[in-house]
Design a protein around this motif. Structure first.
Motif, PDB file in Angstrom:
ATOM      1  N   UNK A 719       1.467 -25.004 -14.837  1.00  0.00           N
ATOM      2  CA  UNK A 719       1.834 -25.336 -16.209  1.00  0.00           C
ATOM      3  C   UNK A 719       3.111 -26.184 -16.225  1.00  0.00           C
ATOM      4  N   UNK A 720       3.215 -27.047 -17.224  1.00  0.00           N
ATOM      5  CA  UNK A 720       4.437 -27.834 -17.413  1.00  0.00           C
ATOM      6  C   UNK A 720       4.807 -27.810 -18.886  1.00  0.00           C
ATOM      7  N   UNK A 721       6.093 -27.587 -19.139  1.00  0.00           N
ATOM      8  CA  UNK A 721       6.617 -27.553 -20.505  1.00  0.00           C
ATOM      9  C   UNK A 721       7.794 -28.520 -20.577  1.00  0.00           C
ATOM     10  N   UNK A 722       7.822 -29.377 -21.570  1.00  0.00           N
ATOM     11  CA  UNK A 722       8.883 -30.392 -21.632  1.00  0.00           C
ATOM     12  C   UNK A 722      10.270 -29.783 -21.781  1.00  0.00           C
ATOM     13  N   UNK A 723      10.359 -28.561 -22.315  1.00  0.00           N
ATOM     14  CA  UNK A 723      11.654 -27.894 -22.453  1.00  0.00           C
ATOM     15  C   UNK A 723      11.995 -27.021 -21.254  1.00  0.00           C
ATOM     16  N   UNK A 724      10.961 -26.548 -20.530  1.00  0.00           N
ATOM     17  CA  UNK A 724      11.168 -25.617 -19.425  1.00  0.00           C
ATOM     18  C   UNK A 724      10.974 -26.253 -18.049  1.00  0.00           C
ATOM     19  N   UNK A 725      10.203 -27.334 -17.991  1.00  0.00           N
ATOM     20  CA  UNK A 725       9.914 -27.964 -16.716  1.00  0.00           C
ATOM     21  C   UNK A 725       8.657 -27.390 -16.084  1.00  0.00           C
ATOM     22  N   UNK A 726       8.512 -27.590 -14.771  1.00  0.00           N
ATOM     23  CA  UNK A 726       7.348 -27.120 -14.032  1.00  0.00           C
ATOM     24  C   UNK A 726       7.435 -25.609 -13.858  1.00  0.00           C
TER      25      UNK A 726
END
Length: 742
Positions: A719-726
């Motif tokens: 998963x990747x989240x723009x606020x959390x990263x990889x």
């Protein structure tokens, strides 16, 4: 003179052999002025005369009809002009050993000897016949080269400063088979380890390459350092350390608190150690990409764009993004970034901001090492935050500087806010440094920026304290030891302010850029070690997981940076996470740090050095010591295998094994990445890359979460989240590993 003979032809126009040679000789004139120390170091007062001869002859082989046809009609020639050019050493009035050195420099100014031997050796009958065939292609243009040889007295007076002459040739029969005469003997001597006078050889190849490359890049002189650093840093009052630095001759160690003006002090030191023409190169070394980019921008603003170079693994991408910000379209930005980076790699700009690995790689024979070691000659090396490196890297840095200091007369300034006594003594002893620059105890006692509290429990059991500070509109910094922990902490805290950010190493480049550019507007920042060094940020309070004393001091330095806020609170949790031992393998150092910090309240700067020394009083112990010694001995062996004109494949492989990093693209960006690659927008594609450790890569591969069989890069099914990263521990939810085959 006959017809016009070209050296280069491109969409931007043609350049004759005479024009290119004159440009390269202009660079020689500039190098001769900038590097007067070379004559003593290579032990030959006629070195620059030999270099003049090498430059003058280096492209004579381009007069071959096949080469001219290639330039004019874009038809492959199938031979190397350097092999023919080197034959004109028959014109030289020097001893055999000098002529051989010049021949080898000309032969290898594009490729190394082993590569040339494989395809262009004249030692076999077919190779000899091919050489004679290509040599005959000079016959129609020999008058052009004879005309040039007649110009030597005039040109040597102009570019060298005094007049010399070379012997004229009447026919191609007088041209030497330089590969047979010089390369065969050199390769045999290399195998038998009998090579002598390496420095003259190294400088000839290195400076010939530099003159050729710079002139090809339309640059005809190297840029000098600023004429007067004191005019730039014209402070009403200089700090004591800055006064000492600007009057220190030779190498030194400088220890001063964060925000105390060490950078300015180091540059004032460099100015005081320049030669008369300000020709010495200044190498400013930092451990992390973010801090290098920040320092590059700072230097650029201070000294001007034409004087500052940027060197690290992602430097071209960083420069590309700088051009896109100024409105350049993609291909224009790429062209300008590449041009700028290519110049940064050459002996051109006087201030280079880089990682130690950009220095170390040349001792492993990577990337035309002769030119780069030549550039370092007499150089001024500033190592900032030298405490940040592990024992292995510290050993490599130490040995490379020791070699450069002993063999190439460089001077070194070691800098840190938190340098343990054992490291300080190690660097001073090994590098023969007798000067220590540091503020007086009385001055340090006056500086008290932080109130230290060790609070029981971990970050999650104390999350309420952080929330309370955030609600009170304090600017709060939270530092975790691992990316995973930082992601979890940020997820808990981000809802309490709309001005929050997370910073660590597992963001794709595009997202990390945005975060770093917006740090001035952040009230709550959660990060990892990425925030420790040289980021110009200033918060009101710090909450940090336990770490070694030197790491904590760096974190403290991001709070109340200039001391204008009185005394600001810094909180250290007594517990970290279970995986901290993978980050700080010597947990005894962490425990000792907490034990000592519990005894203090207000932490004035005069206490810090004592705390650091107490924590590290044993120096490197156990596996750290073994790794340090092993790396030192290994690197000494690497240097012994470094010979001019030859690039050793296994040394290059050893260098790249130093890096515990693999690049991946999160699966969610796969299509975008491949689309950019398909459209040849490679720099835009780079923006989707994130680095992970080799250990993580292997683990994901075993779980079938890396797809790399048909690609030059791996796609990570996480998963990747723009606020959390990889999110390395969360397999991508919309795809199953069985959906692709290996």
């Amino acid at each position: 003179m006959g017809k016009k003979i070209l050296a280069k032809s491109s969409e931007y126009g043609e350049e004759t052999l005479i024009q290119h040679t004159q440009k390269a000789l202009n660079v020689l004139k500039s190098l001769k002025e900038a590097y007067p120390e070379v004559l003593e170091i290579c032990g030959d007062e006629k070195f620059y005369e030999y270099l003049f001869a090498a430059i003058f002859l280096h492209d004579f082989g381009k007069a071959a009809e096949g080469f001219q046809k290639m330039l004019k009609e874009a038809k492959p020639w199938g031979y190397r002009h350097e092999i023919i050019s080197a034959g004109f050493i028959s014109c030289l009035p020097y001893s055999e050993d000098v002529k051989k050195d010049i021949a080898l420099a000309i032969i290898t100014h594009h490729k190394d000897l082993y590569e040339l031997q494989e395809g262009y050796s004249t030692l076999t009958p077919p190779g000899k016949d091919n050489y004679i065939k290509r040599l005959k292609e000079l016959e129609k243009n020999i008058s052009y080269l004879q005309f040039m040889l007649d110009k030597v007295p005039e040109w040597s007076k102009e570019f060298l400063g005094y007049e010399i002459s070379l012997n004229q040739i009447k026919s191609i029969e007088e041209i030497e088979d330089a590969f047979c005469w010089a390369a065969k003997e050199y390769l045999n001597d290399y195998e038998d380890k009998k090579i002598t006078n390496e420095k003259r050889k190294l400088f000839l190849r290195g400076f010939l390459t530099a003159c050729d490359h710079l002139s090809s890049a339309s640059q005809e002189e190297v840029v000098k350092a600023v004429s007067n650093m004191k005019e730039i840093f014209k402070f009403p009052v200089y700090r004591d350390t800055q006064l000492k630095a600007m009057s220190t001759k030779g190498s030194a160690v400088l220890i001063a608190p964060t925000g105390y003006g060490k950078t300015e002090a180091s540059l004032l030191w460099s100015d005081n150690n320049q030669n008369e023409v300000k020709g010495k190169r200044i190498f400013y070394l930092l451990p992390y990409t973010a801090s290098i980019n920040a320092m590059y921008n700072r230097f650029k603003d201070t000294f001007g764009d034409d004087r500052v170079a940027l060197l690290h693994g992602k430097a071209v991408y960083f420069l590309y993004k700088e051009f896109t910000k100024s409105g350049e379209d993609y291909f224009s930005a790429v062209t300008k970034a590449k041009t700028k980076y290519n110049l940064s790699q050459k002996i051109f700009k006087p201030y280079k901001v880089l990682t130690p690995f950009q220095i170390l790689k040349h001792f492993f024979g990577v990337g035309g090492f002769e030119q780069h070691i030549g550039e370092m000659t007499g150089g001024l090396f500033i190592l900032d935050e030298v405490h940040s490196y592990d024992p292995h890297t510290t050993a490599l840095i130490l040995e490379s500087l020791k070699y450069l200091k002993e063999e190439y007369k460089v001077e070194v300034l070691i800098m840190s806010a938190t340098l343990p006594k054992f490291l300080k003594e190690l660097f001073m002893k090994e590098l023969n440094i007798g000067c220590l620059i540091e503020p007086s105890k009385e001055e340090l006692k006056k500086i008290a920026r932080h109130k230290v509290s060790v609070i029981e429990g971990d970050v999650f059991s104390n999350i309420g304290k952080i929330i309370k500070d955030t609600k009170e509109n304090k600017n709060v910094l939270v530092v975790c030891n691992t990316v995973g922990h930082a992601q979890k902490v940020y997820s808990e805290l981000k809802e309490y302010t709309d001005k929050s950010a997370l910073l660590h190493s597992r963001f794709i480049l595009k997202d990390r850029e945005k975060i770093e550019q917006n740090l001035d507007n952040v009230q709550l920042l959660v990060g990892t070690q990425a925030i420790e060094v040289s980021l110009d940020i200033d918060f009101d309070a710090l909450y940090t997981e336990p770490a070694p004393i030197d790491a904590l001091i760096q974190r403290f330095g991001r709070v109340n940076r200039k001391g204008y806020k009185g005394v600001s609170p810094v909180y250290i949790f007594s517990q970290g996470s279970e995986v901290d031992k993978n980050v700080y393998k010597n947990q005894q150092v962490v425990s000792k740090t907490l034990e000592l910090l519990r005894e203090w309240d207000i932490l004035s700067e005069d206490l810090i050095q004592n705390l650091v020394d107490e924590v590290y009083k044993e120096g490197y112990v156990g596996k750290d010591y073994e790794e340090f010694i092993r790396a030192k001995e290994s690197f000494r062996n690497v240097i012994k295998q470094l010979y001019p004109f030859i690039e050793t494949k296994h040394l290059k492989e050893e260098f790249y094994e130093l890096f515990d990093n693999r690049e991946v693209v999160p699966y969610v960006f796969k299509e975008e990445y491949l689309e950019k690659v398909k459209n040849k927008e490679y720099f835009e594609a780079t923006g989707y890359i994130v680095g992970i450790s080799q250990r993580r890569y292997i683990a994901l591969k075993k779980q079938n979460l890396i797809e790399d069989q048909d690609y030059n890069i791996g796609f990570a099914y996480c998963e990747y989240d723009k606020d959390l990263g990889l999110l390395i521990d969360k397999p991508y939810s919309n795809i199953f590993a069985d959906d692709f085959q290996y």
